[in-house]
Design a protein around this motif. Structure first.
Motif, mmCIF file in Angstrom:
data_model
loop_
_atom_site.group_PDB
_atom_site.id
_atom_site.type_symbol
_atom_site.label_atom_id
_atom_site.label_comp_id
_atom_site.label_asym_id
_atom_site.label_seq_id
_atom_site.Cartn_x
_atom_site.Cartn_y
_atom_site.Cartn_z
ATOM 1 N N LEU A 1 0.836 -1.202 0.000
ATOM 2 C CA LEU A 1 0.000 0.000 0.000
ATOM 3 C C LEU A 1 0.873 1.254 0.000
ATOM 4 O O LEU A 1 0.616 2.188 -0.764
ATOM 5 C CB LEU A 1 -0.947 0.023 1.197
ATOM 6 N N ALA A 2 1.895 1.276 0.815
ATOM 7 C CA ALA A 2 2.787 2.444 0.852
ATOM 8 C C ALA A 2 3.466 2.657 -0.504
ATOM 9 O O ALA A 2 3.580 3.791 -0.971
ATOM 10 C CB ALA A 2 3.838 2.266 1.950
ATOM 11 N N LEU A 3 3.884 1.582 -1.139
ATOM 12 C CA LEU A 3 4.537 1.693 -2.443
ATOM 13 C C LEU A 3 3.567 2.216 -3.503
ATOM 14 O O LEU A 3 3.913 3.096 -4.295
ATOM 15 C CB LEU A 3 5.102 0.340 -2.873
ATOM 16 N N PHE A 4 2.349 1.696 -3.496
ATOM 17 C CA PHE A 4 1.358 2.140 -4.479
ATOM 18 C C PHE A 4 0.911 3.578 -4.226
ATOM 19 O O PHE A 4 0.649 4.325 -5.165
ATOM 20 C CB PHE A 4 0.157 1.209 -4.512
ATOM 21 N N GLU A 5 0.840 3.981 -2.967
ATOM 22 C CA GLU A 5 0.509 5.384 -2.664
ATOM 23 C C GLU A 5 1.562 6.310 -3.274
ATOM 24 O O GLU A 5 1.233 7.349 -3.839
ATOM 25 C CB GLU A 5 0.425 5.618 -1.165
ATOM 26 N N HIS A 6 2.810 5.922 -3.135
ATOM 27 C CA HIS A 6 3.881 6.728 -3.723
ATOM 28 C C HIS A 6 3.737 6.769 -5.245
ATOM 29 O O HIS A 6 3.873 7.826 -5.858
ATOM 30 C CB HIS A 6 5.252 6.181 -3.338
#
Length: 92
Positions: free
Chosen positions: A18-23
């Motif tokens: 999720l953190a990677l996709f948010e970025h």
């Protein structure tokens, strides 16, 4: 980017993703594929937390923080050694 260990729980893996996709979404805010992947993770989060999976929320938060830290520290577009955990979610 984040490297996963065999001992990482599903919550940690999903949180990191999720953190990677948010970025990725901040880089390309109109990318519908990324939005769909975030929706998928959000739905999985809801299902796991409502299903009573022990320690899922804590594991997810830990993975999310790890992903945010990795994005912040590297800020490089290319994954190291060709390993990009985001490839686990489709043909990206």
């Amino acid at each position: 980017m984040a490297r996963f260990e065999r001992r990482d729980s599903i919550g940690e893996v999903l949180g990191t993703h999720l953190a990677l996709f948010e970025h990725d979404l901040t880089e390309d805010p109109d990318n519908l594929e990324i939005m769909e992947k975030i929706r998928f993770i959000s739905e999985a989060y809801r299902n796991f937390t409502s299903g009573g999976l022990a320690s899922f929320s804590e594991d997810f938060e830990h993975g999310y923080q790890r992903g945010k830290r990795d994005v912040h520290s590297s800020l490089e577009a290319e994954p190291k050694a060709g390993l990009d955990p985001r490839r686990d979610f489709g043909d990206n």
